[in-house]
Design an enzyme around this catalytic site. Structure first.
Site, PDB file in Angstrom:
ATOM      1  N   ARG A  35       0.849  -1.186   0.000  1.00 47.07           N
ATOM      2  CA  ARG A  35       0.000   0.000   0.000  1.00 47.07           C
ATOM      3  C   ARG A  35       0.892   1.245   0.000  1.00 47.07           C
ATOM      4  NH1 ARG A  35      -3.757  -1.363   4.240  1.00 47.07           N
ATOM      5  NH2 ARG A  35      -4.970  -2.371   2.614  1.00 47.07           N
ATOM      6  N   ASN A  54      -0.969  -1.035  12.782  1.00 46.58           N
ATOM      7  CA  ASN A  54      -0.403  -2.080  11.932  1.00 46.58           C
ATOM      8  C   ASN A  54       0.769  -2.726  12.633  1.00 46.58           C
ATOM      9  OD1 ASN A  54      -1.856  -1.408   9.316  1.00 46.58           O
ATOM     10  ND2 ASN A  54      -0.865   0.554   9.749  1.00 46.58           N
ATOM     11  N   ASP A  82       0.468  -8.166   8.568  1.00 45.84           N
ATOM     12  CA  ASP A  82      -0.924  -8.607   8.532  1.00 45.84           C
ATOM     13  C   ASP A  82      -1.752  -8.247   9.765  1.00 45.84           C
ATOM     14  OD1 ASP A  82      -0.074 -10.031   6.133  1.00 45.84           O
ATOM     15  OD2 ASP A  82       0.651 -11.580   7.488  1.00 45.84           O
ATOM     16  N   ASP A  89      -3.488  -6.488  12.776  1.00 42.74           N
ATOM     17  CA  ASP A  89      -3.868  -5.102  13.035  1.00 42.74           C
ATOM     18  C   ASP A  89      -4.659  -5.050  14.327  1.00 42.74           C
ATOM     19  OD1 ASP A  89      -2.973  -4.033  10.414  1.00 42.74           O
ATOM     20  OD2 ASP A  89      -4.611  -5.256   9.632  1.00 42.74           O
ATOM     21  N   ASP A 118      -7.312  -9.780  11.634  1.00 40.25           N
ATOM     22  CA  ASP A 118      -6.532 -10.412  10.563  1.00 40.25           C
ATOM     23  C   ASP A 118      -5.584 -11.522  11.002  1.00 40.25           C
ATOM     24  OD1 ASP A 118      -7.842  -8.674   8.809  1.00 40.25           O
ATOM     25  OD2 ASP A 118      -6.289  -7.147   9.031  1.00 40.25           O
ATOM     26  N   GLU A 150      -5.344 -13.970   8.164  1.00 38.79           N
ATOM     27  CA  GLU A 150      -4.463 -13.478   7.094  1.00 38.79           C
ATOM     28  C   GLU A 150      -2.995 -13.708   7.481  1.00 38.79           C
ATOM     29  OE1 GLU A 150      -3.362  -9.245   4.979  1.00 38.79           O
ATOM     30  OE2 GLU A 150      -5.323  -9.421   5.929  1.00 38.79           O
TER      31      GLU A 150
END
Length: 176
Positions: A24, A88, A106, A108, A121, A124
């Site tokens: 990102r 994060n 990943d 959070d 997450d 994830e």
């Protein structure tokens, strides 16, 4: 020695995944404090680009906090009903003159205005741990940092200190 962004400078923030691919990009953040230990930035309604090229605009002013010794960063978002934080879990930041960069791992934590929080997450993280072969020493680091982050939230420490986001938002408004 690592360089760091200067106050008033407008920089990009890049997050990567463990495999080295971009995750990102936040296209513009004004630096409010930049030292070798801590970077604090502000932004409002900026463009964010996802790895797949999709772009979107943030909806509110935000104060970002990065610590060179911590495996997390936080974004304090100023909304009508209070300050929400999105934290994060990832590597400590680096700055190379092009952008502030970190690897996103990943996990959070979302923090609500009443300072309750939710870990997000985890599925994830498990998926990417397998797919990208996270090294075995990574998980204990992240577990320790999640615990530390939660203790900072509970103690109102660092970016969660009462008045922190408001103080830095006032500084941000001077650059608008």
């Amino acid at each position: 020695m690592m360089s760091f962004p200067k106050r008033g400078e407008n920089i990009e923030i890049h997050s990567y995944k463990h495999n080295g691919l971009i995750h990102r990009i936040w296209e513009e953040t004004v630096i409010l404090k930049g030292t070798s230990n801590v970077v604090i930035g502000g932004n409002d309604r900026i463009i964010v680009e996802e790895a797949d090229g999709r772009k979107w605009r943030t909806r509110e002013p935000a104060i970002c906090y990065f610590d060179a010794d911590r495996w997390f960063n936080s974004i304090g978002m100023i909304r009508q009903d209070g300050i929400y934080y999105y934290c994060n879990l990832g590597t400590p930041f680096t700055y190379d003159g092009e952008a502030l960069k970190y690897i996103d791992y990943d996990l959070d934590i979302k923090v609500y205005p009443d300072m309750t929080y939710r870990l997000l997450d985890e599925d994830e993280f498990e998926e990417h741990k397998r797919k990208m072969n996270y090294p075995p020493e990574l998980e204990p680091i992240l577990e320790r940092e999640v615990e530390l982050l939660i203790s900072w939230i509970n103690q109102g420490k660092g970016p969660f200190e009462p008045g922190f986001v408001e103080y830095w938002y006032e500084r941000f408004l001077q650059y608008r």
